[in-house]
Design a protein around this motif. Structure first.
Motif, PDB file in Angstrom:
ATOM      1  N   GLY A 175       0.785  -1.228   0.000  1.00  0.00           N
ATOM      2  CA  GLY A 175       0.000   0.000   0.000  1.00  0.00           C
ATOM      3  C   GLY A 175       0.816   1.277   0.000  1.00  0.00           C
ATOM      4  N   PHE A 176       2.005   1.243   0.591  1.00  0.00           N
ATOM      5  CA  PHE A 176       2.786   2.486   0.678  1.00  0.00           C
ATOM      6  C   PHE A 176       3.610   2.741  -0.581  1.00  0.00           C
ATOM      7  CE2 PHE A 176       6.453  -0.083   1.505  1.00  0.00           C
ATOM      8  CZ  PHE A 176       6.024  -1.102   2.358  1.00  0.00           C
ATOM      9  N   VAL A 177       3.577   1.813  -1.529  1.00  0.00           N
ATOM     10  CA  VAL A 177       4.250   2.042  -2.818  1.00  0.00           C
ATOM     11  C   VAL A 177       3.244   2.720  -3.743  1.00  0.00           C
ATOM     12  CG1 VAL A 177       5.323   0.949  -4.832  1.00  0.00           C
ATOM     13  CG2 VAL A 177       5.795   0.081  -2.532  1.00  0.00           C
ATOM     14  N   THR A 178       3.551   3.966  -4.140  1.00  0.00           N
ATOM     15  CA  THR A 178       2.549   4.722  -4.893  1.00  0.00           C
ATOM     16  C   THR A 178       2.821   4.743  -6.395  1.00  0.00           C
ATOM     17  OG1 THR A 178       3.758   6.753  -4.370  1.00  0.00           O
ATOM     18  CG2 THR A 178       1.896   6.197  -2.961  1.00  0.00           C
ATOM     19  N   LEU A 179       4.007   4.343  -6.802  1.00  0.00           N
ATOM     20  CA  LEU A 179       4.329   4.210  -8.227  1.00  0.00           C
ATOM     21  C   LEU A 179       5.375   3.118  -8.333  1.00  0.00           C
ATOM     22  CD1 LEU A 179       4.916   7.910  -9.414  1.00  0.00           C
ATOM     23  CD2 LEU A 179       3.055   6.425 -10.176  1.00  0.00           C
ATOM     24  N   CYS A 180       5.356   2.343  -9.427  1.00  0.00           N
ATOM     25  CA  CYS A 180       6.376   1.312  -9.597  1.00  0.00           C
ATOM     26  C   CYS A 180       6.617   1.091 -11.093  1.00  0.00           C
ATOM     27  CB  CYS A 180       5.910   0.019  -8.919  1.00  0.00           C
ATOM     28  SG  CYS A 180       7.153  -1.294  -8.942  1.00  0.00           S
TER      29      CYS A 180
END
Lengths: 166, 157
Positions: free
Chosen positions: A92-97
Protein backbone atom coordinates in the motif's frame (compact mmCIF):
# COMPACT_ATOMS: atom_id res chain seq x y z
CA UNK A 1 -8.36 4.26 -30.21
CA UNK A 2 -8.29 6.98 -32.83
CA UNK A 3 -8.89 10.48 -31.60
CA UNK A 4 -11.32 12.76 -33.38
CA UNK A 5 -10.89 16.51 -33.50
CA UNK A 6 -13.66 16.77 -30.94
CA UNK A 7 -11.81 14.38 -28.61
CA UNK A 8 -8.72 16.54 -28.96
CA UNK A 9 -10.60 19.72 -28.18
CA UNK A 10 -12.07 18.03 -25.13
CA UNK A 11 -8.67 16.79 -23.93
CA UNK A 12 -7.33 20.32 -24.07
CA UNK A 13 -10.44 21.91 -22.57
CA UNK A 14 -10.49 19.76 -19.43
CA UNK A 15 -6.73 19.29 -19.06
CA UNK A 16 -6.49 21.84 -16.29
CA UNK A 17 -9.64 20.72 -14.57
CA UNK A 18 -13.41 20.34 -14.71
CA UNK A 19 -15.56 23.40 -14.11
CA UNK A 20 -17.09 23.29 -10.64
CA UNK A 21 -20.69 23.67 -11.75
CA UNK A 22 -23.63 21.24 -11.47
CA UNK A 23 -23.40 20.20 -15.14
CA UNK A 24 -19.67 20.40 -15.91
CA UNK A 25 -19.78 18.25 -19.05
CA UNK A 26 -22.54 20.31 -20.64
CA UNK A 27 -20.63 23.46 -19.67
CA UNK A 28 -17.42 22.19 -21.31
CA UNK A 29 -19.44 21.17 -24.36
CA UNK A 30 -20.78 24.71 -24.72
CA UNK A 31 -17.22 26.03 -24.76
CA UNK A 32 -16.03 23.70 -27.52
CA UNK A 33 -19.12 23.11 -29.65
CA UNK A 34 -20.25 19.74 -28.32
CA UNK A 35 -23.37 18.62 -26.52
CA UNK A 36 -23.14 17.36 -22.97
CA UNK A 37 -23.97 13.87 -24.24
CA UNK A 38 -21.13 13.98 -26.76
CA UNK A 39 -18.72 15.03 -24.03
CA UNK A 40 -19.89 12.18 -21.80
CA UNK A 41 -19.58 9.60 -24.59
CA UNK A 42 -16.11 10.82 -25.53
CA UNK A 43 -14.95 10.69 -21.89
CA UNK A 44 -16.35 7.18 -21.48
CA UNK A 45 -14.47 6.01 -24.57
CA UNK A 46 -11.22 7.58 -23.39
CA UNK A 47 -11.61 6.05 -19.93
CA UNK A 48 -12.33 2.61 -21.43
CA UNK A 49 -9.30 2.88 -23.72
CA UNK A 50 -7.09 3.98 -20.84
CA UNK A 51 -6.28 7.34 -22.44
CA UNK A 52 -7.65 8.82 -19.27
CA UNK A 53 -6.12 6.82 -16.46
CA UNK A 54 -8.48 8.25 -13.87
CA UNK A 55 -10.86 11.12 -13.41
CA UNK A 56 -11.18 13.03 -10.18
CA UNK A 57 -8.94 14.49 -7.51
CA UNK A 58 -5.23 14.93 -8.08
CA UNK A 59 -3.65 15.55 -4.68
CA UNK A 60 -0.59 17.51 -3.78
CA UNK A 61 0.88 14.88 -1.50
CA UNK A 62 3.24 17.22 0.34
CA UNK A 63 0.30 19.32 1.49
CA UNK A 64 -1.47 16.18 2.71
CA UNK A 65 1.39 15.67 5.14
CA UNK A 66 3.41 13.22 3.04
CA UNK A 67 6.62 15.14 3.64
CA UNK A 68 9.07 12.34 2.95
CA UNK A 69 9.13 11.17 -0.61
CA UNK A 70 11.64 8.52 -1.47
CA UNK A 71 12.53 6.99 -4.78
CA UNK A 72 13.57 3.45 -3.94
CA UNK A 73 15.61 1.78 -6.66
CA UNK A 74 16.74 -1.83 -7.03
CA UNK A 75 19.07 -3.78 -9.29
CA UNK A 76 16.96 -6.83 -10.15
CA UNK A 77 18.02 -9.49 -12.66
CA UNK A 78 16.16 -8.79 -15.90
CA UNK A 79 14.44 -12.16 -15.92
CA UNK A 80 12.98 -11.55 -12.44
CA UNK A 81 12.04 -7.88 -12.65
CA UNK A 82 8.46 -8.41 -13.85
CA UNK A 83 7.63 -10.72 -10.95
CA UNK A 84 9.39 -8.57 -8.36
CA UNK A 85 7.67 -5.46 -9.72
CA UNK A 86 4.28 -7.10 -9.32
CA UNK A 87 5.03 -8.05 -5.72
CA UNK A 88 6.50 -4.69 -4.75
CA UNK A 89 3.61 -2.75 -6.25
CA UNK A 90 1.10 -4.66 -4.11
CA UNK A 91 2.27 -2.86 -0.96
CA UNK A 92 0.00 0.00 0.00
CA UNK A 93 2.79 2.49 0.68
CA UNK A 94 4.25 2.04 -2.82
CA UNK A 95 2.55 4.72 -4.89
CA UNK A 96 4.33 4.21 -8.23
CA UNK A 97 6.38 1.31 -9.60
CA UNK A 98 8.22 1.17 -12.91
CA UNK A 99 10.84 -0.86 -14.70
CA UNK A 100 13.33 1.53 -16.33
CA UNK A 101 16.64 1.06 -18.17
CA UNK A 102 19.94 0.95 -16.29
CA UNK A 103 22.49 3.64 -17.17
CA UNK A 104 25.77 1.84 -16.58
CA UNK A 105 28.23 2.36 -15.08
CA UNK A 106 26.69 5.19 -13.02
CA UNK A 107 23.25 3.78 -12.52
CA UNK A 108 22.79 0.01 -12.05
CA UNK A 109 19.12 0.13 -11.00
CA UNK A 110 16.23 -1.07 -13.14
CA UNK A 111 13.24 -1.13 -10.76
CA UNK A 112 11.97 2.19 -9.41
CA UNK A 113 9.27 2.66 -6.82
CA UNK A 114 8.03 5.70 -4.96
CA UNK A 115 7.35 5.45 -1.26
CA UNK A 116 5.62 8.41 0.35
CA UNK A 117 5.46 8.77 4.08
CA UNK A 118 4.88 11.33 6.76
CA UNK A 119 8.35 10.80 8.24
CA UNK A 120 11.69 9.72 6.87
CA UNK A 121 12.31 7.09 9.54
CA UNK A 122 8.95 5.50 8.76
CA UNK A 123 9.75 5.39 5.05
CA UNK A 124 13.03 3.61 5.79
CA UNK A 125 11.16 1.06 7.92
CA UNK A 126 8.78 0.46 5.06
CA UNK A 127 11.65 -0.08 2.63
CA UNK A 128 13.19 -2.59 5.04
CA UNK A 129 9.85 -4.35 5.37
CA UNK A 130 9.49 -4.43 1.60
CA UNK A 131 12.95 -5.95 1.15
CA UNK A 132 12.25 -8.66 3.71
CA UNK A 133 8.78 -9.50 2.47
CA UNK A 134 9.94 -9.74 -1.16
CA UNK A 135 13.19 -11.56 -0.44
CA UNK A 136 15.28 -8.63 -1.64
CA UNK A 137 17.64 -8.25 1.34
CA UNK A 138 20.69 -9.18 -0.72
CA UNK A 139 19.73 -7.02 -3.68
CA UNK A 140 21.66 -3.85 -4.46
CA UNK A 141 19.40 -0.89 -3.73
CA UNK A 142 19.39 2.79 -2.93
CA UNK A 143 16.89 5.18 -1.36
CA UNK A 144 16.85 8.69 -2.82
CA UNK A 145 14.93 11.07 -0.59
CA UNK A 146 13.74 14.29 -2.11
CA UNK A 147 15.66 17.21 -0.72
CA UNK A 148 13.54 19.92 -2.32
CA UNK A 149 10.69 20.13 -4.76
CA UNK A 150 11.03 22.82 -7.40
CA UNK A 151 8.14 22.22 -9.66
CA UNK A 152 4.99 20.15 -9.60
CA UNK A 153 2.49 21.10 -12.17
CA UNK A 154 1.54 17.64 -13.30
CA UNK A 155 1.57 16.96 -16.99
CA UNK A 156 -0.91 19.04 -18.88
CA UNK A 157 -1.68 18.60 -22.50
CA UNK A 158 -2.46 21.04 -25.18
CA UNK A 159 -3.19 19.10 -28.33
CA UNK A 160 -3.42 21.17 -31.45
CA UNK A 161 -4.49 19.03 -34.35
CA UNK A 162 -3.57 21.71 -36.86
CA UNK A 163 -0.09 22.38 -35.60
CA UNK A 164 2.86 20.20 -36.52
CA UNK A 165 5.42 19.39 -33.89
CA UNK A 166 8.19 21.57 -35.25
CA UNK B 1 3.90 27.64 -7.94
CA UNK B 2 2.81 27.01 -4.39
CA UNK B 3 5.63 24.54 -3.94
CA UNK B 4 7.30 26.41 -1.12
CA UNK B 5 4.24 26.40 1.08
CA UNK B 6 4.76 24.58 4.34
CA UNK B 7 1.73 25.51 6.46
CA UNK B 8 -0.39 22.65 7.73
CA UNK B 9 -3.80 22.51 6.19
CA UNK B 10 -6.78 21.42 8.18
CA UNK B 11 -9.07 18.81 6.73
CA UNK B 12 -12.20 17.53 8.37
CA UNK B 13 -13.51 13.98 8.10
CA UNK B 14 -15.72 14.84 5.16
CA UNK B 15 -12.79 16.31 3.23
CA UNK B 16 -10.86 13.11 3.91
CA UNK B 17 -13.69 10.91 2.72
CA UNK B 18 -13.89 12.92 -0.49
CA UNK B 19 -10.14 12.66 -1.08
CA UNK B 20 -10.02 8.96 -0.28
CA UNK B 21 -13.00 8.17 -2.50
CA UNK B 22 -12.49 10.31 -5.59
CA UNK B 23 -8.85 10.05 -6.68
CA UNK B 24 -10.46 8.42 -9.65
CA UNK B 25 -13.95 7.18 -10.36
CA UNK B 26 -15.60 10.59 -10.52
CA UNK B 27 -18.93 10.01 -12.30
CA UNK B 28 -19.35 10.66 -15.99
CA UNK B 29 -23.02 11.58 -15.90
CA UNK B 30 -25.11 14.70 -16.56
CA UNK B 31 -24.92 15.84 -12.91
CA UNK B 32 -21.77 14.18 -11.61
CA UNK B 33 -21.34 16.36 -8.51
CA UNK B 34 -24.82 15.45 -7.35
CA UNK B 35 -24.11 11.74 -7.93
CA UNK B 36 -20.68 11.89 -6.28
CA UNK B 37 -22.06 13.80 -3.29
CA UNK B 38 -25.03 11.49 -2.85
CA UNK B 39 -22.73 8.43 -2.71
CA UNK B 40 -21.12 9.98 0.38
CA UNK B 41 -24.39 11.26 1.84
CA UNK B 42 -23.51 14.89 1.05
CA UNK B 43 -25.21 17.78 -0.67
CA UNK B 44 -24.03 18.66 -4.16
CA UNK B 45 -23.27 22.28 -3.24
CA UNK B 46 -21.26 21.22 -0.17
CA UNK B 47 -19.21 18.77 -2.26
CA UNK B 48 -18.40 21.38 -4.90
CA UNK B 49 -17.54 23.97 -2.26
CA UNK B 50 -15.11 21.58 -0.57
CA UNK B 51 -13.37 20.79 -3.87
CA UNK B 52 -13.11 24.52 -4.57
CA UNK B 53 -11.64 25.21 -1.13
CA UNK B 54 -9.11 22.36 -1.32
CA UNK B 55 -7.97 23.61 -4.73
CA UNK B 56 -7.58 27.12 -3.27
CA UNK B 57 -5.65 25.73 -0.31
CA UNK B 58 -3.29 23.90 -2.64
CA UNK B 59 -4.18 20.47 -1.25
CA UNK B 60 -5.34 19.44 -4.71
CA UNK B 61 -3.28 20.04 -7.83
CA UNK B 62 -6.40 19.90 -9.92
CA UNK B 63 -9.77 18.24 -10.28
CA UNK B 64 -10.06 16.49 -13.60
CA UNK B 65 -8.45 13.86 -15.78
CA UNK B 66 -5.11 12.12 -15.36
CA UNK B 67 -4.08 11.39 -18.93
CA UNK B 68 -1.97 8.52 -20.21
CA UNK B 69 0.63 10.59 -22.03
CA UNK B 70 1.94 7.90 -24.37
CA UNK B 71 -1.52 6.69 -25.38
CA UNK B 72 -2.38 10.28 -26.25
CA UNK B 73 0.58 10.28 -28.60
CA UNK B 74 2.80 12.28 -26.30
CA UNK B 75 6.22 11.60 -24.84
CA UNK B 76 6.98 11.04 -21.17
CA UNK B 77 10.19 10.21 -19.38
CA UNK B 78 12.12 10.45 -16.15
CA UNK B 79 15.56 12.01 -16.47
CA UNK B 80 18.38 12.93 -14.15
CA UNK B 81 21.51 15.08 -14.10
CA UNK B 82 24.63 15.05 -11.93
CA UNK B 83 24.84 18.71 -11.09
CA UNK B 84 27.97 20.10 -9.42
CA UNK B 85 26.92 21.65 -6.09
CA UNK B 86 28.14 25.12 -7.02
CA UNK B 87 26.05 25.11 -10.22
CA UNK B 88 22.86 23.76 -8.70
CA UNK B 89 20.81 26.96 -8.67
CA UNK B 90 21.89 27.93 -12.17
CA UNK B 91 21.07 24.52 -13.68
CA UNK B 92 17.83 24.37 -11.72
CA UNK B 93 16.72 27.66 -13.22
CA UNK B 94 17.47 26.41 -16.74
CA UNK B 95 15.63 23.11 -16.28
CA UNK B 96 12.56 24.61 -14.61
CA UNK B 97 12.21 27.18 -17.36
CA UNK B 98 11.39 24.46 -19.89
CA UNK B 99 7.64 24.02 -20.30
CA UNK B 100 8.21 20.30 -20.92
CA UNK B 101 9.42 19.82 -17.33
CA UNK B 102 6.42 18.56 -15.38
CA UNK B 103 8.16 18.18 -12.06
CA UNK B 104 11.62 18.45 -10.70
CA UNK B 105 13.07 17.20 -7.42
CA UNK B 106 16.48 17.53 -5.85
CA UNK B 107 17.47 14.12 -4.49
CA UNK B 108 20.29 12.94 -2.28
CA UNK B 109 22.57 11.14 -4.73
CA UNK B 110 25.39 11.92 -7.19
CA UNK B 111 22.53 12.10 -9.69
CA UNK B 112 20.99 14.91 -7.71
CA UNK B 113 18.41 16.46 -10.04
CA UNK B 114 15.45 14.34 -11.18
CA UNK B 115 12.71 15.60 -13.43
CA UNK B 116 9.83 14.35 -15.54
CA UNK B 117 9.54 15.51 -19.14
CA UNK B 118 6.14 15.47 -20.82
CA UNK B 119 5.97 16.44 -24.49
CA UNK B 120 3.33 16.61 -27.18
CA UNK B 121 5.10 14.03 -29.35
CA UNK B 122 7.55 11.18 -28.60
CA UNK B 123 10.24 13.04 -30.58
CA UNK B 124 9.83 16.00 -28.28
CA UNK B 125 11.66 14.13 -25.51
CA UNK B 126 14.95 13.91 -27.41
CA UNK B 127 14.62 17.57 -28.41
CA UNK B 128 14.02 18.69 -24.84
CA UNK B 129 16.96 16.63 -23.58
CA UNK B 130 19.23 18.07 -26.20
CA UNK B 131 18.20 21.59 -25.30
CA UNK B 132 18.96 20.92 -21.63
CA UNK B 133 22.34 19.38 -22.47
CA UNK B 134 23.30 22.29 -24.68
CA UNK B 135 22.12 24.90 -22.19
CA UNK B 136 23.82 23.28 -19.16
CA UNK B 137 26.78 21.47 -20.72
CA UNK B 138 25.84 18.45 -18.59
CA UNK B 139 24.76 14.98 -19.77
CA UNK B 140 21.14 14.04 -19.14
CA UNK B 141 20.44 10.45 -18.08
CA UNK B 142 17.22 9.46 -19.81
CA UNK B 143 15.25 6.66 -18.13
CA UNK B 144 11.92 6.15 -19.89
CA UNK B 145 9.70 3.51 -18.39
CA UNK B 146 9.89 0.03 -19.84
CA UNK B 147 6.99 -1.32 -17.81
CA UNK B 148 4.50 0.18 -15.39
CA UNK B 149 3.21 -1.93 -12.53
CA UNK B 150 -0.37 -1.37 -11.50
CA UNK B 151 -0.96 0.45 -8.23
CA UNK B 152 -4.35 0.31 -6.58
CA UNK B 153 -4.05 2.72 -3.71
CA UNK B 154 -3.75 6.47 -3.95
CA UNK B 155 -2.92 8.86 -1.16
CA UNK B 156 -4.84 8.43 2.02
CA UNK B 157 -5.80 11.71 3.65
Amino acid sequence: MGLTDKDRRLITAIGKGLPLVPEPYAEIGRQIGMTGDEVIRSLERMLDAGLIKRLGIVVRHHELGYRSNAMVVWNIPDNEVAEVGRRVSAFGFVTLCYQRPRRLPDWPYNLFCMVHGRERVRVLEQVEHLAEACGLEGVERDVLFSARRFKQRGATYCLKSTESAA
Amino acid sequence: MRGGKTGEVRLDDTDRRIINTYQGGFPVSPEPFKDAARALGLEEEDFMERIRRMLDQGILTRFGPMYHAEKLGGGLTLAAIKVPEDRFEEVNTIVNALPEVAHNYAREHALNMWFVLATETPEGIAEAIERIEVATGLPVYNMPKKKEFFIGLRFEA
